[in-house]
Design an enzyme around this catalytic site. Structure first.
Site, mmCIF file in Angstrom:
data_model
loop_
_atom_site.group_PDB
_atom_site.id
_atom_site.type_symbol
_atom_site.label_atom_id
_atom_site.label_comp_id
_atom_site.label_asym_id
_atom_site.label_seq_id
_atom_site.Cartn_x
_atom_site.Cartn_y
_atom_site.Cartn_z
ATOM 1 C CB SER A 122 -0.679 -8.188 -0.528
ATOM 2 O OG SER A 122 -1.435 -8.935 0.405
ATOM 3 C CG ASP A 156 -16.952 -7.999 -3.077
ATOM 4 O OD1 ASP A 156 -16.288 -8.561 -2.182
ATOM 5 O OD2 ASP A 156 -16.529 -7.028 -3.723
ATOM 6 N N GLY A 181 -16.256 -13.443 1.411
ATOM 7 C CA GLY A 181 -16.548 -12.152 0.778
ATOM 8 C C GLY A 181 -16.220 -12.174 -0.699
ATOM 9 C CD GLU A 187 -13.669 -11.496 -4.234
ATOM 10 O OE1 GLU A 187 -14.101 -10.358 -4.057
ATOM 11 O OE2 GLU A 187 -14.342 -12.407 -4.736
ATOM 12 C CB SER A 226 -9.040 0.196 10.925
ATOM 13 O OG SER A 226 -9.582 -0.805 10.095
ATOM 14 C CE LYS A 278 -4.573 -1.210 0.738
ATOM 15 N NZ LYS A 278 -4.552 -2.529 1.386
HETATM 16 C C1 LIG Z 1 -5.263 -3.573 1.133
HETATM 17 C C2 LIG Z 1 -4.686 -4.916 1.109
HETATM 18 C C3 LIG Z 1 -5.119 -5.900 0.202
HETATM 19 C C4 LIG Z 1 -6.248 -5.654 -0.789
HETATM 20 O O1 LIG Z 1 -5.887 -4.679 -1.732
HETATM 21 P P1 LIG Z 1 -6.955 -3.977 -2.666
HETATM 22 O O2 LIG Z 1 -6.179 -3.011 -3.476
HETATM 23 O O3 LIG Z 1 -7.980 -3.320 -1.793
HETATM 24 O O4 LIG Z 1 -7.595 -5.058 -3.494
HETATM 25 C C5 LIG Z 1 -4.478 -7.122 0.206
HETATM 26 N N1 LIG Z 1 -3.478 -7.404 1.080
HETATM 27 C C6 LIG Z 1 -3.040 -6.491 1.975
HETATM 28 C C7 LIG Z 1 -1.946 -6.875 2.875
HETATM 29 C C8 LIG Z 1 -3.626 -5.218 2.015
HETATM 30 O O5 LIG Z 1 -3.183 -4.324 2.908
#
Ligand SMILES: *Cc1c(COP(=O)(O)O)cnc(C)c1O
Length: 322
Positions: free
Chosen positions: A304, A210, A208, A204, A78, A53
């Site tokens: 991620s 969606d 959830g 996903e 959050s 992010k």
């Molecule tokens: C925010 C986040 C996601 C999901 O990302 P999106 O761009 O909302 O699809 C996945 N893994 C982590 C660790 C995140 O912080």
């Protein structure tokens, strides 16, 4: 604003050079043996503040005008986006205001404050965070940067997949976790440009789905807030900017269970010696559990993030069944 394209991902990469980490791409012979595939793990759990992010947050703030810089940035989250905005604002020398629920985990509040963010709390049961966020933006002249549905956020997130494909060459499959779709849509733009034959698959949480429903139905489907271990993907709908890109460039969206996420967390800890948060395990869980068949293929996965409370991690690692 214009809809994001691959050249925006390239421009984001130039802004992030020397600021974001170029995170490692790891391999595991045990994971290859289990799946019969050649797997590449792009480890954004080692990114600054612990998740991808940072890329989208920094790319957004780096494009602020002098007037926007003067007033600062506001967001609601959050989770990882709050820390990402706070850190990106601190590095850019501007003020950040973060709207967080009163009952947000103390560790996350502390981390966000540690990066210099001003925290404004709200009651998530009685108050509307979007309305408070918009009011703050209006009253203080601040710019609202949402967690996923913004062209500059999407372009920034796409730089992780760009680095992955640059590091390991053309892939047969790219697997990406999916919440609101910032990471998946940015990744899909990068894959379409750099590896046009690559199939991009979103993952996903089962509770959830969606995004899966939206892709099948051809329109954005809204669901009630899902209960899942993957808190970073507990979103209720895709975005107006993210959905069309996903529709155009993503081949399929699959789901995994919380138990499959726990198994992937244990795999990462035991075999690859790393901490990955539950949401960060979505892509790998789908591949390691065989939800996505990958035998004989060259597969990239985005890991991620790595921000998980230690007691949660300990409980999962202590359980049987890796
Ligand atoms: C925010 C986040 C996601 C999901 O990302 P999106 O761009 O909302 O699809 C996945 N893994 C982590 C660790 C995140 O912080």
């Amino acid at each position: 604003m214009e809809k994001p394209e691959y050249r925006d991902v390239e421009a984001a990469a130039a802004r992030l050079a020397g600021v974001a980490h170029r995170t490692p791409v790891l391999t595991s012979s045990e994971a290859n043996r289990r799946t019969g595939a050649q797997l590449f793990f792009k480890c954004e759990n080692f990114q600054r503040m612990g998740a991808f992010k940072f890329r989208g947050a920094y790319n957004s703030i780096a494009q602020f005008t002098p007037a926007q810089r003067e007033a600062g940035v506001v967001t609601f989250s959050s989770g990882n986006h709050a820390q990402a905005i706070a850190l990106a604002a601190q590095l850019s020398g501007i003020k950040a205001t973060i709207l967080m629920p009163e009952d947000a985990p103390k560790a996350k509040v502390a981390a966000t404050r540690g990066y210099g963010g001003e925290i404004v709390t709200y009651n998530r049961y009685t108050e509307d965070r979007d309305a408070i966020g918009r009011a703050l933006a209006r009253e203080r002249g601040m710019t609202l940067i949402p967690p996923y549905d913004h062209p500059h956020v999407i372009a920034g997130q796409g730089t992780a997949a760009k680095e992955l494909i640059e590091a390991c060459g053309e892939l047969d499959v790219l697997v990406v976790c999916l919440g609101g779709g910032g990471l998946l849509s940015g990744s899909a733009l990068a894959a379409a440009a750099l590896a046009p034959r690559c199939r991009v698959i979103g993952v996903e949480p089962e509770a959830g789905n969606d995004g899966q429903q939206s892709l099948r139905k051809g329109e954005i489907v809204h669901i009630a807030a899902p209960k899942t271990l993957a808190d970073g993907a507990a979103t209720t709908h895709l975005g107006e900017w993210t959905f069309p890109i996903i529709q155009r460039h993503v081949a399929d969206i699959v789901t995994v269970s919380d138990e499959q996420l726990r198994q992937a967390m244990r795999f990462f800890a035991e075999r690859m010696k790393m901490v990955v948060e539950p949401t960060g395990c979505l892509a790998a869980a789908a591949v390691l559990s065989g939800v996505i068949p990958t035998a004989g293929q060259k597969v990239g996965m985005l890991i991620s993030g790595g921000n998980v409370d230690l007691p949660v991690l300990a409980a999962i690692l202590n359980a049987e069944g890796a």
